[in-house]
Design an enzyme around this catalytic site. Structure first.
Site, PDB file in Angstrom:
ATOM      1  N   ASP A 108       1.057 -10.936  -0.898  1.00 35.15           N
ATOM      2  CA  ASP A 108       0.343 -10.540   0.316  1.00 35.15           C
ATOM      3  C   ASP A 108       0.106 -11.742   1.228  1.00 35.15           C
ATOM      4  OD1 ASP A 108       0.273  -8.142  -0.988  1.00 35.15           O
ATOM      5  OD2 ASP A 108      -1.868  -7.797  -0.687  1.00 35.15           O
ATOM      6  N   ASP A 154       4.150  -1.285   8.472  1.00 37.47           N
ATOM      7  CA  ASP A 154       4.034  -0.790   7.108  1.00 37.47           C
ATOM      8  C   ASP A 154       2.653  -1.099   6.536  1.00 37.47           C
ATOM      9  OD1 ASP A 154       5.331   0.250   4.634  1.00 37.47           O
ATOM     10  OD2 ASP A 154       5.013  -1.797   3.912  1.00 37.47           O
ATOM     11  N   ASN A 163       2.229  -6.981   5.885  1.00 40.75           N
ATOM     12  CA  ASN A 163       1.292  -7.097   4.767  1.00 40.75           C
ATOM     13  C   ASN A 163       1.736  -8.114   3.723  1.00 40.75           C
ATOM     14  OD1 ASN A 163      -1.059  -5.918   3.150  1.00 40.75           O
ATOM     15  ND2 ASN A 163       0.654  -5.677   1.720  1.00 40.75           N
ATOM     16  N   GLU A 185       1.501   3.008   9.645  1.00 43.53           N
ATOM     17  CA  GLU A 185       1.436   3.843   8.446  1.00 43.53           C
ATOM     18  C   GLU A 185       0.064   3.662   7.812  1.00 43.53           C
ATOM     19  OE1 GLU A 185       3.721   4.202   4.133  1.00 43.53           O
ATOM     20  OE2 GLU A 185       3.095   2.258   4.921  1.00 43.53           O
TER      21      GLU A 185
END
Length: 482
Positions: free
Chosen positions: A191, A221, A130, A257
């Site tokens: 990001d 993640d 990310n 996640e």
């Protein structure tokens, strides 16, 4: 009608098959190993075991404890981020193809992989897609190119990130670039622009690098944040990622996640074919495991688990559940599962379908919560190995202020010498799981026995059937079998 009675305070499950004349509480089977197991163990390397006496855990420390983990019954390890980083938690990565010097070297990692293979333990690593670190060479170059209006080339590093010329929610200012960049978690974590094919190519090359070094998979993640507010694009990216990894190693394990409600996780994200943590089953306030244990409501656990399995299988034939009772972003379960509740919870979630994930120290009752300082460092405190020997003991992570008077004193090796310890309970439950592969990938149905404290499952796979019964209360219970 057969009558079965669970013994007073028994926290081991009752197991029997459809061909047996009776059932019994499971006896530890010394012949069973972790070779065909499916339970993972999450490790924050910094807090696990220190081999060079500098107060920081390291990869050599993980390698040194592989025999302990194998003996416990662990089949896989998830290493939290191990790459060079400016933070103690290392979720801001500066180099995706190296090891943080605090943890060791690539040679240390290669040695760990080789030893893990010898112990029949798979290693998966945290892959933070990310965002990168603001000190990653990509972002340093991106700021300079943005400042110099040098972003026209398709492979320009400034196109690796998302920019705005004016302030926006979720964006931070770069004085160097004289512009704003997307950084939803922290200004130190810009990001990535995952619409950029060059960024995708970078991460595919990173996947290749680690698979070639022997990594068996990845934990991804923050997958719901890849495209903020756009789950469709998140799922498409994950599908492509899963397909790429499987094209390189069909047996590779990928898990994401996704802190979302169950419908979003299973009806949307699981369509990618990836595995996902079942947070709705795992969280304290409304999770199916801890809440059922605290209220002694076994039928709720049984019903919730089976319903989640039904939902998952409607979307994907390959994705599997992954239950936890705590991880590095949650208060440790020993703080709210009191007495034998910790053993009951362990039996319940470790004998669930899919891939249960333990958090290091959970098996010894290690405590830790955010506390008054509201810091996750308190959830990532050092593993305790012995009450009499400080060898390998790590220092607290920066910012941790957990009151030591509330911490446990016995370590893992102390507990292994105590027959009815929490550690030995985990070992026994994992022995059950490793003996009966059907627990991992069988079809689960539950039976309402008329006793709300009882969680009873019928597990089938082909011609094999076993019955698994949990008592969620602290007293003996009687129930009927049809």
């Amino acid at each position: 009608m057969n009558r079965k009675t669970l013994s007073l305070l028994s926290v081991l499950p009752l197991l029997f098959s459809c061909t047996s004349t009776g059932g019994g509480f499971y006896e530890f089977d010394e012949a069973v190993t972790n070779e065909n197991g499916s339970a993972y163990y999450e490790i924050f390397v910094r807090s696990f075991y220190d081999t060079d006496d500098n107060g920081l855990g390291d990869l050599k420390g993980v390698e040194e404890k592989l025999s302990y983990l194998q003996n416990l019954g662990i089949a896989g390890i998830w290493l939290m981020p191990i790459h060079p980083s400016d933070s103690y938690h290392k979720y801001d990565v500066k180099d995706y193809r190296d090891i943080d010097p605090e943890y060791g070297t690539l040679a240390d990692f290669d040695s760990l992989i080789e030893s893990a293979n010898d112990h029949d333990i798979d290693i998966i690593i945290d892959l933070v897609i990310n965002h990168s670190s603001s000190n990653h060479p990509w972002f340093i170059a991106a700021q300079q190119q943005k400042r110099d209006n040098a972003c026209s080339a398709a492979d320009s590093k400034c196109n690796y990130y998302n920019w705005s010329d004016s302030p926006k929610t979720g964006y931070a200012r770069s004085d160097t670039a004289n512009a704003y960049y997307e950084a939803r978690f922290s200004s130190s974590m810009p990001d990535m622009n995952l619409d950029n094919d060059y960024v995708v190519d970078e991460f595919e090359a990173i996947v290749d690098f680690w698979l070639e070094r022997g990594v068996k998979g990845f934990r991804l993640d923050a997958v719901t944040s890849f495209y903020t507010g756009n789950s469709t694009k998140n799922v498409q990216f994950l599908t492509n990622f899963q397909n790429y990894v499987k094209s390189k190693n069909p047996d590779a394990f990928v898990i994401g996640e996704a802190w979302e409600n169950l419908n979003n996780v299973f009806y949307q994200y699981a369509s990618s074919g990836m595995n996902f943590f079942n947070f709705p089953m795992s969280e304290l306030n409304y999770g199916g495991t801890a809440k059922s244990v605290q209220t002694m409501y076994g039928i709720n656990f049984a019903r919730t688990l089976v319903n989640s399995e039904v939902q998952l299988k409607q979307v994907s034939s390959v994705a599997k559940n992954a239950l936890i009772i705590s991880n590095h972003d949650m208060d440790r379960s020993a703080g709210y599962l009191l007495g034998d509740q910790g053993k009951i919870a362990a039996s319940a979630y470790l004998l669930s379908p899919g891939y249960p994930f333990m958090y290091y120290g959970e098996e010894i009752g290690l405590k830790g919560s955010r506390g008054g300082a509201m810091t996750d460092a308190n959830r990532r405190l050092p593993m305790i190995w012995s009450s009499t020997d400080d060898e390998g003991m790590c220092d607290n992570p920066p910012g941790a202020d957990y009151d030591t008077q509330y911490q446990i004193t016995n370590g893992a090796y102390d507990n292994l010498e105590i027959e009815n310890s929490l550690t030995n309970h985990y070992k026994k439950v994992l022995n059950v799981r490793n003996k009966y592969g059907i627990i991992h990938d069988g079809l689960y149905n539950y039976t309402d026995t008329g006793n709300d404290a009882i969680a009873m499952f019928t597990i089938t796979k082909g011609s094999e059937t076993i019955y698994l019964v949990h008592n969620f209360s602290n007293v003996a219970q009687t129930f009927d079998l049809g």
